[in-house]
Motif scaffolding. Structure first.
Motif, PDB file in Angstrom:
ATOM      1  N   HIS A  31       0.796   5.271   0.543  1.00  0.00           N
ATOM      2  CA  HIS A  31       0.035   6.391   1.092  1.00  0.00           C
ATOM      3  C   HIS A  31       0.833   7.668   0.889  1.00  0.00           C
ATOM      4  O   HIS A  31       1.990   7.744   1.277  1.00  0.00           O
ATOM      5  CB  HIS A  31      -0.239   6.156   2.592  1.00  0.00           C
ATOM      6  CG  HIS A  31      -0.867   7.330   3.246  1.00  0.00           C
ATOM      7  ND1 HIS A  31      -2.157   7.742   3.002  1.00  0.00           N
ATOM      8  CD2 HIS A  31      -0.359   8.220   4.144  1.00  0.00           C
ATOM      9  CE1 HIS A  31      -2.431   8.821   3.717  1.00  0.00           C
ATOM     10  NE2 HIS A  31      -1.349   9.134   4.420  1.00  0.00           N
ATOM     11  N   THR A  85      -4.684   9.762  -2.923  1.00  0.00           N
ATOM     12  CA  THR A  85      -3.520   9.722  -2.048  1.00  0.00           C
ATOM     13  C   THR A  85      -3.194   8.300  -1.580  1.00  0.00           C
ATOM     14  O   THR A  85      -2.165   8.079  -0.979  1.00  0.00           O
ATOM     15  CB  THR A  85      -3.730  10.602  -0.796  1.00  0.00           C
ATOM     16  OG1 THR A  85      -4.978  10.223  -0.197  1.00  0.00           O
ATOM     17  CG2 THR A  85      -3.727  12.082  -1.152  1.00  0.00           C
ATOM     18  N   ASP A  86      -4.075   7.339  -1.897  1.00  0.00           N
ATOM     19  CA  ASP A  86      -3.838   5.967  -1.439  1.00  0.00           C
ATOM     20  C   ASP A  86      -3.971   4.961  -2.586  1.00  0.00           C
ATOM     21  O   ASP A  86      -4.914   5.025  -3.360  1.00  0.00           O
ATOM     22  CB  ASP A  86      -4.831   5.593  -0.321  1.00  0.00           C
ATOM     23  CG  ASP A  86      -4.507   6.342   0.941  1.00  0.00           C
ATOM     24  OD1 ASP A  86      -5.111   7.422   1.155  1.00  0.00           O
ATOM     25  OD2 ASP A  86      -3.633   5.864   1.683  1.00  0.00           O
ATOM     26  N   LYS A 128       1.421  11.380   1.738  1.00  0.00           N
ATOM     27  CA  LYS A 128       1.111  12.411   2.754  1.00  0.00           C
ATOM     28  C   LYS A 128       0.703  13.685   2.059  1.00  0.00           C
ATOM     29  O   LYS A 128       1.325  14.084   1.079  1.00  0.00           O
ATOM     30  CB  LYS A 128       2.349  12.684   3.614  1.00  0.00           C
ATOM     31  CG  LYS A 128       2.444  11.787   4.821  1.00  0.00           C
ATOM     32  CD  LYS A 128       3.276  12.448   5.913  1.00  0.00           C
ATOM     33  CE  LYS A 128       4.718  12.669   5.450  1.00  0.00           C
ATOM     34  NZ  LYS A 128       5.581  13.186   6.541  1.00  0.00           N
ATOM     35  N   SER A 142      -3.358   0.663  -3.507  1.00  0.00           N
ATOM     36  CA  SER A 142      -3.048  -0.664  -2.997  1.00  0.00           C
ATOM     37  C   SER A 142      -2.757  -1.587  -4.180  1.00  0.00           C
ATOM     38  O   SER A 142      -3.535  -1.643  -5.134  1.00  0.00           O
ATOM     39  CB  SER A 142      -4.233  -1.206  -2.189  1.00  0.00           C
ATOM     40  OG  SER A 142      -3.878  -2.445  -1.617  1.00  0.00           O
ATOM     41  N   ASP A 197       0.844  -1.198   0.000  1.00  0.00           N
ATOM     42  CA  ASP A 197       0.000   0.000   0.000  1.00  0.00           C
ATOM     43  C   ASP A 197       0.873   1.240   0.000  1.00  0.00           C
ATOM     44  O   ASP A 197       1.874   1.311   0.708  1.00  0.00           O
ATOM     45  CB  ASP A 197      -0.897   0.022   1.258  1.00  0.00           C
ATOM     46  CG  ASP A 197      -1.864  -1.160   1.267  1.00  0.00           C
ATOM     47  OD1 ASP A 197      -2.306  -1.568   0.158  1.00  0.00           O
ATOM     48  OD2 ASP A 197      -2.147  -1.698   2.356  1.00  0.00           O
TER      49      ASP A 197
END
Ligand code: ADP
Ligand code: MG
Length: 802
Positions: free
Chosen positions: A49, A64-65, A51, A67, A47
């Protein structure tokens, strides 16, 4: 050849269908972005992420994420574990005939080369490549039942140019042909790329190190970033069974691909571009990505392999029938996050690609022939045993030579001619040849008929309708196979059995009529004398005279005419026989003439005979009339004499006349009446005779005409019918006989096993990594010795590229 997904669609449900395996390997770093990169517990998920950073002005709605689920995440993994996870199965399946491709993808510095080649200084840190070579040789040792050869090549692709990283080897020399990607029906191959046979592990390591050295030297010489080139190390495996003399063998290749750096333009640069997909610095990687996208899209039919050298060279190694593995190397630092994201996206796309691994089975034609030869020898021995048990010695099963075939041809001809009752069966090959020769003879006969017809039409006067019709008739007769061979008949007289009405009659007995008459008929009927009543001449008084020389029909006709008062000689009746095939020799003219009269010339002969009999009949009547006339004349004379006697008697009795009295007695009166009658008869008969003479003259003319016609037509018929083409005469010459022989007994072939036991004294104690590392270090030492020598000689690293 286009790799078409459509053609594979119907195989989707098959269990062989496989997804490409995509792994992620994270390069260890002290500055690992723990907040940004997280691994799932399954060791397969990663994953990312991002910031939120107000400074960079990331807009709120921006993602922003992410997987990514892959086949494995290799974090802090040893080279050993990486090999076990990524490569081991691919390599082991290569020895069973499956192609394999292992690719390292990622930004420069992420560890692609470390993963693929590893360090050459430290055995422990060796990469997939040397480990794969080791596994191959280990597996070869485990399979003594197979003869397995290993070859390697090392290709570098830089800016659409191809370089052979092993061309510096002394036995390769400068390549005459530039290295190029070539396609043929069997697939894609790299023309001009040296492929090196490696009989042992150490050889392959030497080759690997040679290539690695050239990579480094090349990068310095060209003043380029080595990360911009792609390197493809290929291991070619060919395995043949030693125990089974199997003509099948398997081939496979393992492509180990160290791709150029995947970095893109404008990374980490201006704001707002951070997370957008930028174009690759290396163009060929964008073509690789396009090909991967196309391969992963079920609806796509065309895969653009030929857009660049990289995809073209890897055409049969991407997707298709390969076991395919991708290692995506990522650099886990915050600053590299965009490249990391790009690399993970590429890995996800790769996961969509399905492949259909299949064994590359090939057939060795040479081995196949050898196997068949062995089987043939065995079967011949088997047959020899069978023959000896069945008391069938001297049967030869070898292919027939020209002489034997000519003998069969002769047998077939003799059989067709009736000279041979049957053809003995010897073996299957001979039976086949007999049928074959039947066909040959048939074709020849057809050609002869055609040629004969052509000759006839060109020789005959186009106004001679009778001749043309005779020829046509003859042509038809010929088509039935009544052509005959060379002239042979001699000394036949008229009355000899006709030839064409009994074509099977042998003309070989050259007996004169006299001989025929003095001895009984032969049992084959070939020369049996025939009765005169069967002949046209029987109706007239015709002499059957032996002719002293061959065939002058005119002579016969003349005899026929001139000797018409000579008695006919009695002859025996002819035997009625079924019509056998034509003889190989033509009849003499006299014999043929008899045939002609009975067959083709029968109509004109009938008219001839009719006219002749009318003529004879008229002659006979004329002769009778003449005789009668003569008789009447004699009667008249006698009667006249009688009357004059009566007159003189009356003159003695002149006194009566004086008295004026004429006394006619009754006798005289009767004589006068008779004379008168006779004279009348005489005149009538004489008139008849004159008429008959006119008729005879006319008939004689007709008979002469008919005779002339009969002769003319016979001459045409004879010449055309019994002309034998030269090629046929040659074919009729007797060939040599089939010589029987023994089946050759061949030596027993033993399947020799190569003594493949190998011994190597391993200095186990001296090396910390164990015996497997000996070859690795040996190759390295030799390599270093060579290069230090080169350096001392030249003072410079040798430039490898032009
Ligand atoms: P690339 O080929 O992707 O440009 P390299 O394989 O050359 O990257 O790696 C760059 C550097 O990082 C090399 O010095 C290499 O030894 C080191 N390195 C990369 N991956 C690892 C790893 N997994 N463990 C130890 N060192 C690594
Ligand atoms: Mg590298």
């Amino acid at each position: 050849m286009m790799w078409r997904k459509n053609s594979n669609k119907h195989l989707t449900r098959m269990s062989t269908r496989k997804k490409v395996h995509a792994f992620v390997r994270v390069r260890p770093t002290d500055d690992f972005a723990h907040e940004m990169i997280r691994y799932g517990d399954d060791n397969k998920t990663i994953d990312i992420h991002l910031k939120k950073d107000a400074r960079r002005g990331v807009v709120n709605n921006q993602q922003t994420d992410w997987s990514f689920k892959l086949d494995g995440v290799l974090h802090d993994a040893s080279q050993d574990l990486v090999y076990e996870t990524v490569a081991k199965d691919v390599v082991s399946q290569a020895l069973d005939g499956y192609n394999g491709t292992i690719m390292c993808y990622g930004q420069t510095g992420a560890g692609k080369t470390y993963t693929m080649t590893g360090t050459t200084e430290n055995y422990k840190h060796r990469g997939i490549l040397p480990r794969a070579l080791q596994q191959v040789f280990r597996m070869i040792e485990e399979r003594p039942t197979h003869a397995i050869t290993v070859r390697v090549s090392y290709l570098e692709i830089y800016n659409e140019s191809l370089f052979d990283l092993l061309s510096t080897l002394p036995y390769v020399g400068p390549s005459a042909t530039p290295v190029a990607v070539v396609e043929n029906p069997h697939g894609v191959f790299i023309k001009g790329l040296s492929v090196h046979l490696a009989s042992q592990e150490e050889d392959t390591f030497s080759l690997l190190f040679e290539g690695e050295t050239n990579r480094i030297i090349g990068s310095h010489t060209m003043n380029k970033n080595s990360s911009r080139s792609h390197c493809i190390f290929t291991i070619y495996v060919e395995a043949r069974s030693r125990t089974l003399s199997d003509e099948k063998y398997i081939t496979s290749k393992i492509n180990l691909v160290d791709l150029a750096g995947s970095e893109r333009l404008g990374k980490s640069g201006s704001e707002g571009r951070v997370l957008k997909e930028a174009t690759y610095i290396n163009k060929s990687l964008s073509f690789l990505e396009q090909a991967i996208i196309a391969l992963g899209d079920q609806k796509r039919d065309h895969i653009p392999f030929r857009q660049c050298k990289l995809t073209h060279a890897l055409k049969d190694s991407l997707g298709g029938n390969c076991n395919m593995v991708l290692v995506t190397n990522i650099y886990g630092e915050a600053a590299q996050l965009d490249e990391t994201l790009s690399s993970l996206r590429f890995a996800s796309r790769m996961k969509l690609v399905t492949t259909e691994p299949a064994i590359n089975e090939k057939y060795d034609a040479e081995r196949m022939v050898k196997n068949l030869e062995k089987e043939l020898v065995l079967l011949k021995q088997e047959l020899a045993i069978h023959d000896s048990l069945a008391n069938r010695s001297h049967v030869n099963y070898d292919p027939m030579d020209e002489v034997q075939i000519a003998e069969i041809n002769s047998q077939v001809r003799r059989y067709l001619d009736g000279a041979l009752d049957e053809i003995d069966i010897i073996n299957l090959r001979q039976i086949q040849e007999v049928f074959n020769q039947f066909r040959v003879v048939l074709i020849q006969q057809e050609q002869e008929v055609e040629a004969a017809l052509r000759r006839k039409y060109t020789l005959i006067d186009k106004n001679d309708f009778a001749a043309i019709s005779a020829v046509q008739k003859a042509g038809l007769m010929d088509a039935d196979g009544h052509l005959v061979g060379e002239s042979d008949g001699q000394g036949f007289g008229l009355g000899v059995a006709s030839y064409s009405s009994k074509p099977g009659k042998k003309t070989k007995s050259r007996r004169t009529l006299k001989e025929q008459l003095s001895s009984p008929a032969k049992k084959d009927g070939g020369s049996s004398p025939v009765s005169g009543k069967d002949m046209d001449v029987s109706t007239s008084k015709t002499q059957l005279t032996p002719l002293s020389k061959e065939g002058d029909v005119k002579d016969m006709i003349l005899r026929d005419r001139e000797t018409s008062n000579i008695e006919t000689l009695p002859l025996d009746s002819p035997k009625e026989e079924p019509r056998p095939p034509r003889p190989s020799t033509p009849p003499s003219k006299p014999v043929a003439f008899e045939d002609f009269k009975n067959e083709r010339g029968s109509e004109i002969n009938r008219i001839f005979k009719e006219n002749k009999s009318i003529l004879n009949e008229r002659r006979k009547r004329a002769s009778e009339t003449t005789q009668r006339i003569n008789a009447i004349k004699r009667e008249i004379d006698v009667t006249k004499e009688g009357l004059s006697a009566q007159k003189s008697l009356r003159e003695k009795q002149g006194e009566y006349e004086k008295k004026g009295l004429i006394i006619i007695d009754e006798e005289e009166f009767l004589l006068i009446l008779k004379l008168k009658d006779l004279k009348k008869q005489y005149r009538a008969e004489y008139q008849d005779l004159r008429d008959l003479r006119a008729e005879i003259q006319y008939c004689q003319h007709l008979v002469d005409q008919c005779r002339h016609r009969l002769l003319t037509e016979f001459e045409i018929w004879y010449n055309e019918s019994f002309f034998i083409p030269e090629d046929m005469q040659a074919a009729l010459k007797p060939g040599s006989s089939i010589r029987p022989g023994m089946v050759p007994v061949s030596r027993i072939v033993s399947l020799g096993e190569d003594d493949q036991d190998k011994f190597s004294q391993l200095q186990q104690d001296m090396l910390p990594e164990g015996p497997e590392s000996i070859s690795f270090y040996n190759a390295k030492v030799k390599r270093e010795q060579k290069h230090s020598y080169l350096k001392s000689m030249l003072g410079l690293p040798k430039a490898q590229r032009k």
